[in-house]
Design an enzyme around this catalytic site. Structure first.
Site, PDB file in Angstrom:
ATOM      1  N   LYS A  22       0.434   1.062   5.210  1.00  0.00           N
ATOM      2  CA  LYS A  22      -0.873   1.067   4.537  1.00  0.00           C
ATOM      3  C   LYS A  22      -0.853   1.396   3.039  1.00  0.00           C
ATOM      4  O   LYS A  22      -1.855   1.181   2.353  1.00  0.00           O
ATOM      5  CB  LYS A  22      -1.812   2.087   5.233  1.00  0.00           C
ATOM      6  CG  LYS A  22      -2.276   1.656   6.604  1.00  0.00           C
ATOM      7  CD  LYS A  22      -3.303   0.548   6.521  1.00  0.00           C
ATOM      8  CE  LYS A  22      -3.541  -0.173   7.811  1.00  0.00           C
ATOM      9  NZ  LYS A  22      -2.958  -1.517   7.890  1.00  0.00           N
TER      10      LYS A  22
ATOM     11  N   HIS B 135       2.694 -13.202  10.092  1.00  0.00           N
ATOM     12  CA  HIS B 135       3.060 -12.643  11.392  1.00  0.00           C
ATOM     13  C   HIS B 135       1.798 -12.469  12.237  1.00  0.00           C
ATOM     14  O   HIS B 135       0.849 -11.836  11.817  1.00  0.00           O
ATOM     15  CB  HIS B 135       3.766 -11.288  11.219  1.00  0.00           C
ATOM     16  CG  HIS B 135       5.202 -11.425  10.824  1.00  0.00           C
ATOM     17  ND1 HIS B 135       6.173 -10.548  11.223  1.00  0.00           N
ATOM     18  CD2 HIS B 135       5.839 -12.372  10.086  1.00  0.00           C
ATOM     19  CE1 HIS B 135       7.347 -10.942  10.734  1.00  0.00           C
ATOM     20  NE2 HIS B 135       7.164 -12.032  10.039  1.00  0.00           N
TER      21      HIS B 135
ATOM     22  N   TYR C 290      -4.288  -2.114  12.098  1.00  0.00           N
ATOM     23  CA  TYR C 290      -3.026  -2.592  11.518  1.00  0.00           C
ATOM     24  C   TYR C 290      -3.270  -3.765  10.561  1.00  0.00           C
ATOM     25  O   TYR C 290      -2.666  -3.825   9.486  1.00  0.00           O
ATOM     26  CB  TYR C 290      -2.045  -2.998  12.634  1.00  0.00           C
ATOM     27  CG  TYR C 290      -0.631  -3.196  12.138  1.00  0.00           C
ATOM     28  CD1 TYR C 290       0.239  -2.118  11.997  1.00  0.00           C
ATOM     29  CD2 TYR C 290      -0.165  -4.469  11.795  1.00  0.00           C
ATOM     30  CE1 TYR C 290       1.539  -2.298  11.521  1.00  0.00           C
ATOM     31  CE2 TYR C 290       1.125  -4.659  11.318  1.00  0.00           C
ATOM     32  CZ  TYR C 290       1.974  -3.567  11.194  1.00  0.00           C
ATOM     33  OH  TYR C 290       3.258  -3.748  10.719  1.00  0.00           O
TER      34      TYR C 290
ATOM     35  N   TYR D 218       8.785  -1.622  16.071  1.00  0.00           N
ATOM     36  CA  TYR D 218       8.664  -0.171  15.879  1.00  0.00           C
ATOM     37  C   TYR D 218       9.150   0.475  17.178  1.00  0.00           C
ATOM     38  O   TYR D 218       8.688   0.088  18.257  1.00  0.00           O
ATOM     39  CB  TYR D 218       7.203   0.253  15.669  1.00  0.00           C
ATOM     40  CG  TYR D 218       6.564  -0.211  14.374  1.00  0.00           C
ATOM     41  CD1 TYR D 218       6.092  -1.516  14.215  1.00  0.00           C
ATOM     42  CD2 TYR D 218       6.390   0.677  13.313  1.00  0.00           C
ATOM     43  CE1 TYR D 218       5.489  -1.918  13.029  1.00  0.00           C
ATOM     44  CE2 TYR D 218       5.775   0.277  12.127  1.00  0.00           C
ATOM     45  CZ  TYR D 218       5.331  -1.013  11.995  1.00  0.00           C
ATOM     46  OH  TYR D 218       4.729  -1.420  10.818  1.00  0.00           O
TER      47      TYR D 218
ATOM     48  N   PRO E 206       4.673   5.892   5.829  1.00  0.00           N
ATOM     49  CA  PRO E 206       4.753   4.428   5.858  1.00  0.00           C
ATOM     50  C   PRO E 206       4.585   3.780   7.235  1.00  0.00           C
ATOM     51  O   PRO E 206       4.526   2.557   7.333  1.00  0.00           O
ATOM     52  CB  PRO E 206       6.148   4.140   5.283  1.00  0.00           C
ATOM     53  CG  PRO E 206       6.920   5.397   5.441  1.00  0.00           C
ATOM     54  CD  PRO E 206       5.950   6.519   5.422  1.00  0.00           C
TER      55      PRO E 206
HETATM   56  P1  RFL Z   1       3.757   3.075  -7.710  1.00  0.00           P
HETATM   57  O1  RFL Z   1       4.337   1.861  -7.108  1.00  0.00           O
HETATM   58  O2  RFL Z   1       4.393   4.380  -7.474  1.00  0.00           O
HETATM   59  O3  RFL Z   1       3.681   2.800  -9.287  1.00  0.00           O
HETATM   60  C1  RFL Z   1       3.352   3.817 -10.208  1.00  0.00           C
HETATM   61  C2  RFL Z   1       4.020   3.496 -11.525  1.00  0.00           C
HETATM   62  O4  RFL Z   1       3.651   4.478 -12.498  1.00  0.00           O
HETATM   63  C3  RFL Z   1       4.786   4.840 -13.263  1.00  0.00           C
HETATM   64  N1  RFL Z   1       4.557   6.190 -13.816  1.00  0.00           N
HETATM   65  C4  RFL Z   1       4.237   6.416 -15.108  1.00  0.00           C
HETATM   66  N2  RFL Z   1       4.066   5.590 -16.147  1.00  0.00           N
HETATM   67  C5  RFL Z   1       3.753   6.143 -17.356  1.00  0.00           C
HETATM   68  N3  RFL Z   1       3.639   7.480 -17.539  1.00  0.00           N
HETATM   69  C6  RFL Z   1       3.803   8.359 -16.533  1.00  0.00           C
HETATM   70  N4  RFL Z   1       3.664   9.665 -16.732  1.00  0.00           N
HETATM   71  C7  RFL Z   1       4.128   7.833 -15.246  1.00  0.00           C
HETATM   72  N5  RFL Z   1       4.364   8.387 -14.018  1.00  0.00           N
HETATM   73  C8  RFL Z   1       4.628   7.380 -13.194  1.00  0.00           C
HETATM   74  C9  RFL Z   1       5.936   4.770 -12.270  1.00  0.00           C
HETATM   75  O5  RFL Z   1       7.197   4.595 -12.932  1.00  0.00           O
HETATM   76  C10 RFL Z   1       5.536   3.561 -11.427  1.00  0.00           C
HETATM   77  O6  RFL Z   1       6.106   2.362 -11.921  1.00  0.00           O
HETATM   78  O7  RFL Z   1       2.218   3.242  -7.310  1.00  0.00           O
HETATM   79  P2  RFL Z   1       1.104   2.115  -6.980  1.00  0.00           P
HETATM   80  O8  RFL Z   1       1.111   1.037  -8.037  1.00  0.00           O
HETATM   81  O9  RFL Z   1      -0.142   2.844  -6.695  1.00  0.00           O
HETATM   82  O10 RFL Z   1       1.623   1.385  -5.654  1.00  0.00           O
HETATM   83  C11 RFL Z   1       1.693   2.080  -4.434  1.00  0.00           C
HETATM   84  C12 RFL Z   1       2.826   1.532  -3.563  1.00  0.00           C
HETATM   85  O11 RFL Z   1       4.008   1.504  -4.336  1.00  0.00           O
HETATM   86  C13 RFL Z   1       3.049   2.351  -2.278  1.00  0.00           C
HETATM   87  O12 RFL Z   1       1.816   2.772  -1.732  1.00  0.00           O
HETATM   88  C14 RFL Z   1       3.790   1.558  -1.187  1.00  0.00           C
HETATM   89  O13 RFL Z   1       5.080   1.224  -1.602  1.00  0.00           O
HETATM   90  C15 RFL Z   1       3.871   2.355   0.133  1.00  0.00           C
HETATM   91  N6  RFL Z   1       4.652   1.689   1.188  1.00  0.00           N
HETATM   92  C16 RFL Z   1       4.103   0.688   1.958  1.00  0.00           C
HETATM   93  N7  RFL Z   1       2.837   0.242   1.718  1.00  0.00           N
HETATM   94  C17 RFL Z   1       2.315  -0.798   2.436  1.00  0.00           C
HETATM   95  O14 RFL Z   1       1.137  -1.162   2.203  1.00  0.00           O
HETATM   96  N8  RFL Z   1       3.047  -1.468   3.409  1.00  0.00           N
HETATM   97  C18 RFL Z   1       4.322  -1.104   3.691  1.00  0.00           C
HETATM   98  O15 RFL Z   1       4.963  -1.771   4.516  1.00  0.00           O
HETATM   99  C19 RFL Z   1       4.890   0.034   2.988  1.00  0.00           C
HETATM  100  N9  RFL Z   1       6.144   0.443   3.224  1.00  0.00           N
HETATM  101  C20 RFL Z   1       5.969   2.114   1.457  1.00  0.00           C
HETATM  102  C21 RFL Z   1       6.694   1.457   2.499  1.00  0.00           C
HETATM  103  C22 RFL Z   1       6.569   3.132   0.708  1.00  0.00           C
HETATM  104  C23 RFL Z   1       7.869   3.532   1.014  1.00  0.00           C
HETATM  105  N10 RFL Z   1       8.438   4.556   0.226  1.00  0.00           N
HETATM  106  C24 RFL Z   1       9.662   4.436  -0.445  1.00  0.00           C
HETATM  107  C25 RFL Z   1       7.653   5.719  -0.089  1.00  0.00           C
HETATM  108  C26 RFL Z   1       7.986   1.852   2.809  1.00  0.00           C
HETATM  109  C27 RFL Z   1       8.568   2.903   2.095  1.00  0.00           C
HETATM  110  C28 RFL Z   1       9.957   3.336   2.491  1.00  0.00           C
HETATM  111  C1  PHB Z   2       8.979  -2.650   5.372  1.00  0.00           C
HETATM  112  O1  PHB Z   2       9.260  -3.809   5.685  1.00  0.00           O
HETATM  113  O2  PHB Z   2       9.505  -2.090   4.402  1.00  0.00           O
HETATM  114  C2  PHB Z   2       8.006  -1.892   6.193  1.00  0.00           C
HETATM  115  C3  PHB Z   2       7.337  -2.549   7.223  1.00  0.00           C
HETATM  116  C4  PHB Z   2       6.422  -1.839   8.014  1.00  0.00           C
HETATM  117  C5  PHB Z   2       6.180  -0.506   7.757  1.00  0.00           C
HETATM  118  C6  PHB Z   2       6.837   0.137   6.719  1.00  0.00           C
HETATM  119  C7  PHB Z   2       7.763  -0.548   5.933  1.00  0.00           C
HETATM  120  O3  PHB Z   2       5.308   0.161   8.543  1.00  0.00           O
END
Ligand code: RFL
Ligand code: PHB
Length: 391
Positions: A297, A72, A385, A201, A293
């Site tokens: 990041k 993008h 961004y 957005y 989110p």
């Molecule tokens: P995770 O993905 O939470 O993985 C951690 C893992 O550890 C396990 N765990 C354990 N395992 C063993 N023993 C224990 N005691 C444990 N406790 C926990 C868990 O089961 C899990 O599998 O962390 P990690 O790997 O650091 O990754 C981080 C990302 O998942 C997170 O930052 C992103 O998803 C955030 N996020 C976004 N990030 C972006 O860079 N771009 C985006 O567009 C974006 N959109 C989002 C998002 C997060 C969202 N939510 C749901 C919070 C959109 C949303 C809606």
């Molecule tokens: C997504 O596609 O899940 C998404 C995209 C941009 C954001 C957060 C989540 O800022």
């Protein structure tokens, strides 16, 4: 059991780290509380910075991303009923972002780890880390009702916000910073075409909305919701009606709706844990920091943490030098705080904060007006961004 690097958590942070170490001949064991099938049901990030894309290429987990991910060059911010484009490529001198879901990244990483014979122990709940200040820290975990230990040279705490690794560091050695926002995001996934070919957005008096996507027939949409809401309060029809009310008319009119295949609510918070290191225990990703989110990041910060940590560990095993490990926390935290600032700013700009009243709302209007009238301001938005440099 013994390994060189014990990795707690089989999310993107832990899996990328284990694969990068493997490619340099360093052994690791990943302990994951859930099954990997369960991990793959989590629908989260969708927007990747170039640095994250490069790291996945270095990890040799890039083939499907390069084939199926979408580059993008820009995105849109809508307010007062109009869409305004942020030309990321033009403003940054050629950098854009990649749209490719976290679920797919995780699937690709599991595949390369399994193909390489990597050890991922599923349904292994880590209880704590002991001896982090010694040369052989021990991870205690529970599997099938029994307690086990994993003796390591180093431990990587990649277990997310609710994990056990941060709690293993004495609280007197930690400083934490937190901001909890008074709303959440309600997200749905639907097998419908995206609202536009780029993300939108939206700031609206009824609340924030975001139209994102995974591919030509898979859309991801979010709306700002109350923290008291539950997904059961939101039928698909109610969600689509609310989304349409917040979007510019021309976007709402052409929006294709359909049944949701996933629906969830995420609360919004900012959180940073200083420090990210205790002896031979290193925190990475959501275990150490959370961003709302809005700036896309979270996953990207997990990737930059793993970039710094993998280099520190590889340097140690190649030369015995601890220099990279010693600078890990400060290098990672510098970038974390900049992403925290950007995510807080994007969140503050685009959401509805009833408690700040009419004045707060006019400040948001004025800031958006200024942003789209100033190339300097837009350039600042664009360079944050697409992601600030790693080094
Ligand atoms: P995770 O993905 O939470 O993985 C951690 C893992 O550890 C396990 N765990 C354990 N395992 C063993 N023993 C224990 N005691 C444990 N406790 C926990 C868990 O089961 C899990 O599998 O962390 P990690 O790997 O650091 O990754 C981080 C990302 O998942 C997170 O930052 C992103 O998803 C955030 N996020 C976004 N990030 C972006 O860079 N771009 C985006 O567009 C974006 N959109 C989002 C998002 C997060 C969202 N939510 C749901 C919070 C959109 C949303 C809606
Ligand atoms: C997504 O596609 O899940 C998404 C995209 C941009 C954001 C957060 C989540 O800022």
């Amino acid at each position: 059991m013994r390994t060189q690097v014990g990795i707690i958590g089989g999310g993107p942070s832990g899996l990328i780290l284990s694969q990068l170490l493997h490619l340099q001949g360093i052994e690791s064991v990943v302990l994951e509380r859930k099954t990997m099938d369960y991990v793959l049901t989590r629908i989260r990030a969708g927007v990747l910075e170039q640095g994250c894309v490069d790291l996945l290429r270095e990890a040799q987990a890039h083939e499907r991303m390069d084939r199926e991910g979408y580059e993008h060059d820009g995105f849109n911010i809508a307010f007062q009923g109009e869409c305004h484009r942020v030309d990321l490529k033009g403003l940054t001198g050629g950098t854009g972002v990649m749209v490719y879901g976290q679920t797919e990244i995780t699937r690709d990483l599991i595949e390369v780890r399994r193909a390489a014979g990597g050890t991922i122990i599923e349904e292994a709940e880590v209880l704590g880390v002991e001896g982090a200040e010694t040369d052989s820290p021990v991870i205690r975990y529970k599997k099938d009702g029994q307690e086990h230990t994993l003796i390591c040279d180093f431990v990587a705490g990649c277990d997310g916000y609710h994990g056990a690794s941060r709690r293993s560091i004495p609280s007197t050695l930690l400083k934490t910073f937190e901001k909890v926002y008074p709303f959440g995001w309600l997200g749905i996934m639907s097998e419908t075409p995206p609202a536009d070919h780029e993300l939108i957005y939206t700031r609206h008096e009824r609340g924030f909305a975001l139209c994102s996507m995974r591919n030509e027939n898979l859309s991801r949409h979010y709306i700002q919701c109350s923290l008291d809401d539950s997904v059961d309060d939101w039928s698909d029809d109610r969600f689509w009606d609310e989304l349409r009310r917040r979007l510019p008319e021309n976007v709402a009119d052409t929006l294709v709706t359909g049944p949701s295949i996933e629906k969830s609510i995420a609360p919004l918070r900012s959180f940073v844990c200083e420090t990210m290191r205790h002896g031979r225990l290193f925190l990475a990703g959501d275990a150490a920091h959370i961003v709302p989110p809005t700036g896309a990041k979270g996953l990207n910060l997990a990737a930059s943490d793993i970039y710094f940590l993998s280099r520190g560990l590889i340097e140690f095993y190649k030369s015995g030098s601890e220099a990279g490990l010693d600078t890990y926390a400060s290098k990672a935290l510098r970038r974390v705080w900049m992403a925290e600032r950007f995510s807080w700013w994007m969140t503050s700009l685009l959401h509805n904060f009833p408690e700040t009243g009419g004045f707060g709302s006019r400040m948001q209007d004025a800031e958006l007006d200024y942003l789209f009238g100033s190339k300097a301001a837009l350039t600042s938005l664009a360079e944050n961004y697409v992601g600030l440099p790693y080094e």
